[in-house]
Design a protein around this motif. Structure first.
Motif, PDB file in Angstrom:
ATOM      1  N   ASP A 112       1.875  -3.604  -8.077  1.00 26.16           N
ATOM      2  CA  ASP A 112       2.711  -4.125  -6.997  1.00 26.16           C
ATOM      3  C   ASP A 112       3.147  -3.030  -6.031  1.00 26.16           C
ATOM      4  OD1 ASP A 112       2.508  -6.598  -8.125  1.00 26.16           O
ATOM      5  OD2 ASP A 112       4.488  -6.562  -9.074  1.00 26.16           O
ATOM      6  N   LEU A 113       3.109  -1.786  -6.444  1.00 21.76           N
ATOM      7  CA  LEU A 113       3.553  -0.684  -5.592  1.00 21.76           C
ATOM      8  C   LEU A 113       2.453  -0.152  -4.683  1.00 21.76           C
ATOM      9  CD1 LEU A 113       5.696   1.295  -8.173  1.00 21.76           C
ATOM     10  CD2 LEU A 113       6.473  -0.304  -6.431  1.00 21.76           C
ATOM     11  N   ILE A 114       1.183  -0.408  -5.010  1.00 17.10           N
ATOM     12  CA  ILE A 114       0.079   0.086  -4.178  1.00 17.10           C
ATOM     13  C   ILE A 114       0.144  -0.485  -2.761  1.00 17.10           C
ATOM     14  CG2 ILE A 114      -2.437   0.042  -3.893  1.00 17.10           C
ATOM     15  CD1 ILE A 114      -2.643   0.341  -6.936  1.00 17.10           C
ATOM     16  N   PRO A 115       0.325  -1.802  -2.566  1.00 13.19           N
ATOM     17  CA  PRO A 115       0.434  -2.300  -1.181  1.00 13.19           C
ATOM     18  C   PRO A 115       1.630  -1.726  -0.434  1.00 13.19           C
ATOM     19  CG  PRO A 115       0.037  -4.116  -2.694  1.00 13.19           C
ATOM     20  CD  PRO A 115       0.283  -2.900  -3.523  1.00 13.19           C
ATOM     21  N   VAL A 116       2.738  -1.524  -1.118  1.00 12.32           N
ATOM     22  CA  VAL A 116       3.930  -0.952  -0.472  1.00 12.32           C
ATOM     23  C   VAL A 116       3.620   0.457   0.017  1.00 12.32           C
ATOM     24  CG1 VAL A 116       6.318  -0.224  -0.838  1.00 12.32           C
ATOM     25  CG2 VAL A 116       5.507  -2.360  -1.826  1.00 12.32           C
ATOM     26  N   GLY A 117       2.958   1.236  -0.814  1.00 10.68           N
ATOM     27  CA  GLY A 117       2.618   2.602  -0.420  1.00 10.68           C
ATOM     28  C   GLY A 117       1.635   2.643   0.738  1.00 10.68           C
ATOM     29  N   LEU A 118       0.638   1.757   0.727  1.00 12.83           N
ATOM     30  CA  LEU A 118      -0.345   1.750   1.808  1.00 12.83           C
ATOM     31  C   LEU A 118       0.247   1.302   3.135  1.00 12.83           C
ATOM     32  CD1 LEU A 118      -3.496   0.324   0.009  1.00 12.83           C
ATOM     33  CD2 LEU A 118      -3.165   2.641   0.857  1.00 12.83           C
ATOM     34  N   LEU A 119       1.160   0.363   3.101  1.00 12.88           N
ATOM     35  CA  LEU A 119       1.753  -0.142   4.337  1.00 12.88           C
ATOM     36  C   LEU A 119       2.782   0.806   4.937  1.00 12.88           C
ATOM     37  CD1 LEU A 119       2.146  -3.908   3.435  1.00 12.88           C
ATOM     38  CD2 LEU A 119       0.550  -2.889   5.053  1.00 12.88           C
ATOM     39  N   ASN A 120       3.316   1.734   4.168  1.00 12.61           N
ATOM     40  CA  ASN A 120       4.377   2.610   4.667  1.00 12.61           C
ATOM     41  C   ASN A 120       3.923   4.027   4.957  1.00 12.61           C
ATOM     42  OD1 ASN A 120       6.486   0.688   4.646  1.00 12.61           O
ATOM     43  ND2 ASN A 120       6.555   0.831   2.439  1.00 12.61           N
ATOM     44  N   THR A 175      -8.264  -3.668   3.101  1.00 17.09           N
ATOM     45  CA  THR A 175      -8.287  -3.040   1.780  1.00 17.09           C
ATOM     46  C   THR A 175      -7.426  -3.813   0.793  1.00 17.09           C
ATOM     47  OG1 THR A 175      -8.623  -0.883   2.802  1.00 17.09           O
ATOM     48  CG2 THR A 175      -7.827  -0.898   0.531  1.00 17.09           C
ATOM     49  N   LEU A 176      -6.273  -4.275   1.236  1.00 15.01           N
ATOM     50  CA  LEU A 176      -5.399  -5.056   0.355  1.00 15.01           C
ATOM     51  C   LEU A 176      -6.049  -6.387  -0.041  1.00 15.01           C
ATOM     52  CD1 LEU A 176      -1.952  -4.394   2.044  1.00 15.01           C
ATOM     53  CD2 LEU A 176      -2.842  -3.392  -0.062  1.00 15.01           C
ATOM     54  N   VAL A 177      -6.741  -7.018   0.902  1.00 16.96           N
ATOM     55  CA  VAL A 177      -7.449  -8.261   0.583  1.00 16.96           C
ATOM     56  C   VAL A 177      -8.543  -7.981  -0.436  1.00 16.96           C
ATOM     57  CG1 VAL A 177      -9.000 -10.023   1.538  1.00 16.96           C
ATOM     58  CG2 VAL A 177      -6.924  -9.395   2.751  1.00 16.96           C
ATOM     59  N   ARG A 178      -9.266  -6.879  -0.248  1.00 20.94           N
ATOM     60  CA  ARG A 178     -10.342  -6.519  -1.183  1.00 20.94           C
ATOM     61  C   ARG A 178      -9.797  -6.231  -2.583  1.00 20.94           C
ATOM     62  NH1 ARG A 178     -15.981  -5.719  -0.548  1.00 20.94           N
ATOM     63  NH2 ARG A 178     -16.633  -5.080  -2.611  1.00 20.94           N
ATOM     64  N   LEU A 179      -8.625  -5.588  -2.657  1.00 20.87           N
ATOM     65  CA  LEU A 179      -8.003  -5.325  -3.956  1.00 20.87           C
ATOM     66  C   LEU A 179      -7.677  -6.627  -4.681  1.00 20.87           C
ATOM     67  CD1 LEU A 179      -5.594  -2.372  -3.168  1.00 20.87           C
ATOM     68  CD2 LEU A 179      -7.502  -2.336  -4.755  1.00 20.87           C
ATOM     69  N   ARG A 180      -7.160  -7.611  -3.943  1.00 22.10           N
ATOM     70  CA  ARG A 180      -6.857  -8.903  -4.557  1.00 22.10           C
ATOM     71  C   ARG A 180      -8.128  -9.599  -5.035  1.00 22.10           C
ATOM     72  NH1 ARG A 180      -4.393 -10.610   0.155  1.00 22.10           N
ATOM     73  NH2 ARG A 180      -2.940  -8.960   0.548  1.00 22.10           N
ATOM     74  N   GLN A 181      -9.196  -9.511  -4.234  1.00 26.79           N
ATOM     75  CA  GLN A 181     -10.462 -10.132  -4.625  1.00 26.79           C
ATOM     76  C   GLN A 181     -11.042  -9.477  -5.866  1.00 26.79           C
ATOM     77  OE1 GLN A 181     -12.836  -9.674  -1.135  1.00 26.79           O
ATOM     78  NE2 GLN A 181     -12.042 -11.505  -0.140  1.00 26.79           N
ATOM     79  N   GLU A 182     -11.001  -8.167  -5.924  1.00 24.67           N
ATOM     80  CA  GLU A 182     -11.565  -7.455  -7.065  1.00 24.67           C
ATOM     81  C   GLU A 182     -10.765  -7.708  -8.337  1.00 24.67           C
ATOM     82  OE1 GLU A 182     -14.458  -5.872  -7.258  1.00 24.67           O
ATOM     83  OE2 GLU A 182     -14.795  -6.454  -5.180  1.00 24.67           O
ATOM     84  N   ARG A 183      -9.495  -7.974  -8.210  1.00 25.66           N
ATOM     85  CA  ARG A 183      -8.673  -8.276  -9.376  1.00 25.66           C
ATOM     86  C   ARG A 183      -9.077  -9.618  -9.984  1.00 25.66           C
ATOM     87  NH1 ARG A 183      -3.284  -7.682  -7.369  1.00 25.66           N
ATOM     88  NH2 ARG A 183      -3.765  -5.486  -7.376  1.00 25.66           N
ATOM     89  N   LEU A 184      -9.555 -10.534  -9.136  1.00 26.97           N
ATOM     90  CA  LEU A 184      -9.963 -11.860  -9.609  1.00 26.97           C
ATOM     91  C   LEU A 184     -11.444 -11.930  -9.957  1.00 26.97           C
ATOM     92  CD1 LEU A 184      -8.021 -14.100  -7.075  1.00 26.97           C
ATOM     93  CD2 LEU A 184      -7.435 -13.619  -9.441  1.00 26.97           C
ATOM     94  N   ARG A 185     -12.234 -10.926  -9.610  1.00 24.99           N
ATOM     95  CA  ARG A 185     -13.686 -10.976  -9.801  1.00 24.99           C
ATOM     96  C   ARG A 185     -14.113 -11.283 -11.240  1.00 24.99           C
ATOM     97  NH1 ARG A 185     -17.584  -9.993  -6.619  1.00 24.99           N
ATOM     98  NH2 ARG A 185     -16.375  -8.802  -5.142  1.00 24.99           N
TER      99      ARG A 185
END
Length: 77
Positions: A14-22, A36-46
């Motif tokens: 949950d902290l990775i998107p916060v770090g990338l956006l700030n 990149t955040l969309v890709r991370l969500r997709q890869e988590r569900l792959r």
């Protein structure tokens, strides 16, 4: 004086998107960060999504299964 920037109970995922956006150096590339955040969500569900491999009959790929028949007799028998 103690300043809490993030909750300590949050998982790292949950902290990775916060770090990338700030990050200020990525402000000009926010579209790339969002992709990149969309890709991370997709890869988590792959692992939960089945995948299908389609190939032509002439494609020789090692390790794939194929089936069929060959009629070599008289009059297509």
């Amino acid at each position: 004086m103690r300043v809490t920037l993030i909750e300590l109970s949050k998982p790292v995922d949950d902290l990775i998107p916060v770090g990338l956006l700030n990050r200020p150096e990525l402000a000009a590339q926010q579209a790339l960060v969002q992709a990149t955040l969309v890709r991370l969500r997709q890869e988590r569900l792959r692992p939960l999504i089945p995948s299908v491999l389609l190939r032509g009959a002439s494609t020789n790929v090692v390790g794939t299964l194929a089936g069929g028949y060959f009629g070599g007799g008289m009059n297509s028998t």
